[in-house]
Design an enzyme around this catalytic site. Structure first.
Site, PDB file in Angstrom:
ATOM      1  N   HIS A 158       0.792  -1.195   0.059  1.00 14.29           N
ATOM      2  CA  HIS A 158      -0.079  -0.065  -0.015  1.00 14.29           C
ATOM      3  C   HIS A 158       0.894   1.282  -0.047  1.00 14.29           C
ATOM      4  CE1 HIS A 158      -3.460  -2.604   1.070  1.00 14.29           C
ATOM      5  NE2 HIS A 158      -2.597  -3.336   1.877  1.00 14.29           N
ATOM      6  N   SER A 279      12.288  22.457 -16.673  1.00 10.01           N
ATOM      7  CA  SER A 279      10.659  23.013 -17.060  1.00 10.01           C
ATOM      8  C   SER A 279      11.285  24.195 -17.750  1.00 10.01           C
ATOM      9  CB  SER A 279      10.324  23.369 -15.578  1.00 10.01           C
ATOM     10  OG  SER A 279       9.613  24.561 -15.530  1.00 10.01           O
ATOM     11  N   LYS A 285      13.721  23.045 -11.914  1.00  8.96           N
ATOM     12  CA  LYS A 285      13.255  21.633 -11.959  1.00  8.96           C
ATOM     13  C   LYS A 285      14.194  20.502 -12.593  1.00  8.96           C
ATOM     14  CE  LYS A 285       9.012  20.606 -11.508  1.00  8.96           C
ATOM     15  NZ  LYS A 285       8.536  19.726 -10.632  1.00  8.96           N
ATOM     16  N   GLU A 292       8.185   8.651 -16.448  1.00 10.34           N
ATOM     17  CA  GLU A 292       6.566   9.181 -16.527  1.00 10.34           C
ATOM     18  C   GLU A 292       6.350   8.417 -17.819  1.00 10.34           C
ATOM     19  OE1 GLU A 292       5.945  12.910 -14.118  1.00 10.34           O
ATOM     20  OE2 GLU A 292       7.358  13.026 -15.641  1.00 10.34           O
TER      21      GLU A 292
END
Ligand code: ARG
Length: 457
Positions: A158, A279, A285, A292
């Site tokens: 979990h 970014s 960033k 992803e």
């Protein structure tokens, strides 16, 4: 020059431009030029063997097919508006070069058996390439696991701390999933390696062609057993995409773990700059786009499987034009898998794993609560009672703002686990899990040896 479509003899009206636009598959199957020429060449040999061509005609056809194929690969072939698909274009190109001799090429074959053949040839190649990249990911995982056989980390359920495992054990778990995928893809090949050529439109031909010899010429393991099945069957596409989708699911779950490990809030690992992006607005960033996208592309491959399955379900046997929709999802799935796997392999090889941070996270005393309960079990307490007693201890401690780490020897003695303090140690906890397949050093080393044997370079 042929006038209009290949089949225009029976027609008095040319196709409506919008019907022609709907029917054209050239943009998708243009990439099958090499396969169509290979299949065409094998078919010429079958016609020659059946006495339907002279040696000279066959040589001319083979040469013209090669010229058309070369021009298509070089991008110099002049496709025209009447070229419905790659098969029509190749045949038209050959006929333009040879006239009457070219017009002999299509005897005893149909685009129905031809397209099935071309796609199988292509798919065997695409599956091989994708599998090679997946193999690289699996090998990269095994390589990294070998560096961290005994390094502890909190294992989770979990997405919450559960029990200590090792980094090696965790990485091997992903490698096992990919080893199953590679097995599935290898197994696919055994069923897919069948030649449909010679099945004709559905019923072979009256021309005495030998599909078995054609299958051998094309390097297939065998020829179709039933000509109607040969032109209807799209199992090889559906199964390859299913296997690709399962594999992409595994890669997306691997990516999800990479994203979690590299979350700055956790700080267990860092993706190399080469696999990160910046970014456009926020200068600080460093985003984990490779992981992803590996996670996200699995959706697209699953979608390819759904597209293919939805198109196929309910189709009666025989060629139906619906089947033309099979190539895009099939090629996309395998090509996407290849791209994802290649990038992920690089990200894993260059991943910086912070095993000190992972070990530090193992200081969470809760990770050892199961060890404590199992220590009670070893001294004869039924597990359900051991679980309850340990839970109650944790609750009492939590109410006081304390943890298992705050118990002294007297507390542990009173609880019935005299060596309790020693249990709160990741190395001990892992070493005590002696079962084969567990996270102990011995088990992980055995896993690495078994994976090495499965993943021979
Ligand atoms: N272009 C078709 C396909 O990709 C093959 C042609 C078969 N067409 C036909 N009308 N029988 O499936």
């Amino acid at each position: 020059m042929t006038e209009g479509p290949l089949w225009s003899g029976r027609f008095s009206t040319p196709p409506a431009p919008e019907a022609e636009a709907l029917g054209r598959s050239l943009d998708v199957d243009r990439t099958l030029a090499a396969e169509d020429v290979r299949a065409g060449t094998a078919h010429v040999e079958a016609l020659l063997a059946a006495g339907l061509l002279t040696d000279d005609e066959a040589a001319k056809l083979v040469e013209a097919l090669a010229r058309v194929g070369d021009a298509m690969l070089a991008g110099t072939f002049a496709f025209d508006a009447a070229d419905e698909d790659i098969h029509s274009a190749v045949e038209r190109g050959v006929t333009d070069l040879l006239g009457d001799v070219g017009a002999k090429l299509h005897a005893g074959r149909s685009r129905n058996d031809l397209v099935a053949t071309d796609v199988r040839l292509r798919l065997i190649e695409l599956v091989g390439t994708a599998a090679a990249e997946v193999h690289n990911v699996a090998r990269a995982l095994v390589g990294r696991a070998r560096d961290h056989v005994t390094d502890p980390m909190p294992g989770s359920t979990h997405v919450r701390p559960a029990q200590p495992i090792t980094v090696g054990h965790h990485l091997c778990a992903h490698a096992w999933a990919l080893a199953r995928d590679l097995d599935r893809l290898a197994d696919w090949r055994r069923r897919a390696n069948v030649s449909p050529l010679g099945a004709g439109a559905l019923a072979t031909s009256t021309l005495g062609l030998d599909p078995i010899a054609t299958a051998e010429r094309l390097g297939f393991d065998r020829a179709f057993a039933n000509s109607l099945d040969a032109v209807s069957d799209r199992d090889a596409l559906q199964e390859a995409v299913a296997a690709a989708s399962i594999c992409a699911t595994h890669l997306s779950r691997l990516a999800a773990d990479l994203l979690r490990w590299t979350d700055p809030a956790l700080g267990w690992a860092e993706l190399d700059e080469a696999y990160s992006t910046g970014s456009s607005m926020m200068p600080q960033k460093r985003n984990p786009d490779t992981a992803e996208l590996a996670r996200g592309k699995a959706a697209r491959i699953a979608g390819d499987f759904v597209t293919l399955s939805a198109m196929l379900q309910g189709l009666p046997l025989g060629y139906q034009r619906d089947l033309q929709e099979d190539k895009e999802p099939a090629f996309d799935a395998l090509e996407t898998l290849e791209v994802v796997a290649r990038a992920l392999a690089g990200a894993i090889v260059t991943l910086r794993i912070d095993s000190d941070a992972m070990r530090a996270a193992c200081a969470d005393p809760g990770l050892y609560a199961t060890d404590v309960a199992e220590a009670l079990v070893t001294s004869g307490v039924p597990f359900r009672e051991a679980h309850r007693r340990t839970g109650e201890l944790l609750k009492t401690l939590a109410d006081d703002g304390r943890t298992l780490a705050d118990l002294d020897d007297d507390d542990w003695n009173e609880f019935g686990v005299p060596d309790g303090a020693a249990l709160l140690d990741p190395d001990r906890s892992i070493a005590a899990r002696t079962a084969p397949g567990g996270p102990s050093r011995r088990s992980v080393e055995a896993q690495l040896a078994a994976l090495d044997a499965l993943l021979v370079p």
